[in-house]
Design a protein around this motif. Sequence first.
Motif, mmCIF file in Angstrom:
data_model
loop_
_atom_site.group_PDB
_atom_site.id
_atom_site.type_symbol
_atom_site.label_atom_id
_atom_site.label_comp_id
_atom_site.label_asym_id
_atom_site.label_seq_id
_atom_site.Cartn_x
_atom_site.Cartn_y
_atom_site.Cartn_z
ATOM 1 N N ALA A 18 0.830 -1.207 0.000
ATOM 2 C CA ALA A 18 0.000 0.000 0.000
ATOM 3 C C ALA A 18 0.865 1.258 0.000
ATOM 4 C CB ALA A 18 -0.931 -0.008 1.215
ATOM 5 N N LEU A 19 1.932 1.256 0.796
ATOM 6 C CA LEU A 19 2.824 2.419 0.841
ATOM 7 C C LEU A 19 3.505 2.626 -0.505
ATOM 8 C CD1 LEU A 19 4.202 4.714 2.343
ATOM 9 C CD2 LEU A 19 5.897 3.062 3.174
ATOM 10 N N ASN A 20 3.934 1.530 -1.133
ATOM 11 C CA ASN A 20 4.545 1.620 -2.454
ATOM 12 C C ASN A 20 3.584 2.280 -3.441
ATOM 13 O OD1 ASN A 20 6.474 -0.882 -4.363
ATOM 14 N ND2 ASN A 20 6.724 1.298 -4.148
ATOM 15 N N ALA A 21 2.320 1.854 -3.383
ATOM 16 C CA ALA A 21 1.302 2.432 -4.259
ATOM 17 C C ALA A 21 1.041 3.897 -3.925
ATOM 18 C CB ALA A 21 0.003 1.627 -4.149
ATOM 19 N N ILE A 22 0.982 4.228 -2.650
ATOM 20 C CA ILE A 22 0.743 5.606 -2.228
ATOM 21 C C ILE A 22 1.825 6.533 -2.763
ATOM 22 C CG2 ILE A 22 0.789 7.157 -0.224
ATOM 23 C CD1 ILE A 22 -0.672 4.907 1.320
ATOM 24 N N LEU A 23 3.086 6.140 -2.592
ATOM 25 C CA LEU A 23 4.192 6.979 -3.054
ATOM 26 C C LEU A 23 4.149 7.160 -4.571
ATOM 27 C CD1 LEU A 23 7.093 5.591 -0.821
ATOM 28 C CD2 LEU A 23 5.890 7.774 -0.565
ATOM 29 N N ALA A 24 3.796 6.093 -5.296
ATOM 30 C CA ALA A 24 3.730 6.176 -6.755
ATOM 31 C C ALA A 24 2.574 7.065 -7.206
ATOM 32 C CB ALA A 24 3.594 4.779 -7.352
ATOM 33 N N VAL A 25 1.408 6.890 -6.605
ATOM 34 C CA VAL A 25 0.241 7.682 -6.994
ATOM 35 C C VAL A 25 0.450 9.155 -6.625
ATOM 36 C CG1 VAL A 25 -2.222 8.056 -6.567
ATOM 37 C CG2 VAL A 25 -1.350 5.741 -6.934
ATOM 38 N N MET A 26 1.052 9.404 -5.482
ATOM 39 C CA MET A 26 1.337 10.796 -5.118
ATOM 40 C C MET A 26 2.306 11.436 -6.101
ATOM 41 S SD MET A 26 1.483 10.783 -0.940
ATOM 42 C CE MET A 26 1.767 12.557 -0.885
ATOM 43 N N LYS A 27 3.300 10.661 -6.574
ATOM 44 C CA LYS A 27 4.241 11.211 -7.552
ATOM 45 C C LYS A 27 3.519 11.543 -8.854
ATOM 46 C CE LYS A 27 7.946 12.702 -9.297
ATOM 47 N NZ LYS A 27 8.521 13.979 -8.800
ATOM 48 N N TRP A 28 2.646 10.649 -9.308
ATOM 49 C CA TRP A 28 1.858 10.934 -10.516
ATOM 50 C C TRP A 28 1.028 12.197 -10.328
ATOM 51 C CZ3 TRP A 28 -3.689 9.566 -10.407
ATOM 52 C CH2 TRP A 28 -4.354 9.958 -11.563
ATOM 53 N N LYS A 29 0.405 12.347 -9.164
ATOM 54 C CA LYS A 29 -0.415 13.533 -8.914
ATOM 55 C C LYS A 29 0.437 14.801 -8.840
ATOM 56 C CE LYS A 29 -4.521 11.542 -6.723
ATOM 57 N NZ LYS A 29 -5.401 11.573 -5.532
ATOM 58 N N LYS A 30 1.680 14.673 -8.380
ATOM 59 C CA LYS A 30 2.583 15.826 -8.417
ATOM 60 C C LYS A 30 2.874 16.234 -9.859
ATOM 61 C CE LYS A 30 5.168 15.100 -4.084
ATOM 62 N NZ LYS A 30 6.522 14.845 -3.522
ATOM 63 N N LEU A 31 3.088 15.246 -10.707
ATOM 64 C CA LEU A 31 3.439 15.527 -12.101
ATOM 65 C C LEU A 31 2.331 16.264 -12.838
ATOM 66 C CD1 LEU A 31 5.185 12.171 -13.078
ATOM 67 C CD2 LEU A 31 6.294 14.370 -12.663
#
Length: 246
Positions: free
Chosen positions: A204-217
Amino acid sequence: VSTDPDYPFKYVDTNSSRAEIVAISQKLEGHKIGIVGLGGTGSYVLDFVAKTPVREIHLFDGDGFSVHNAFRAPGAASVGQLNAHLKKVTYLRDIYSDMHRHIVPHEFCVDASNLEILAGMSFVFLCIDSGAAKKPIVEKLVGVGIPFCDVGIGVQSLDNALTGSVRVTTCTATKCDHIKDRITYLAAGEDEYAQNIQIAELNALNAILAVMKWKKLVGFYHDLEKEHHAVYETNTNKVITDDAGS
């Protein structure tokens, strides 16, 4: 309930309106998202992305949803669902289609023979372990300029406890030169994490960090560091960031 077939959700997103972030959430509209690999991390990526107003979510995985998957995926699978022997993408599509209208399951793995299926994606989450399968996908995405996050978990048993790391490596049109040093293409079983230990909260944390990075982009979150590589270490409780882009 929403009756508009072009609206991505089956019911109105009152969360964004209550929080007064509708204009910010609209930055996610129109995106066509690909999730390659729907294991522990990929299934959590779907959980988070399905709650955004993206246009389409495409799921790619040829494996079945088994008992061990139930222990590292969001929600709680029933015995009946497990006994149905559904493919991962179909099982997850059936669940999240109750909320998001446009989730498309592809009951096969992406490999060198079918890379064109990724053409037209706005962003791809690469959530697979196999280095042999990952290499041509990464090369394809870089070649056609599709941004992506490659995720990974490394967990070891140490002194009768677990220690490990959670990694997100991002590639964009302006920053790709780092991936040769950040993404490994070793075959399964050749790296130090051959046991492939996975724990739900790390997925879940791996997914959270990835999704947050996409949302930053896309401008949903403010981004000062613009890192394209981040690693969370469990035993120090720190996120180490590197490879800043523009």
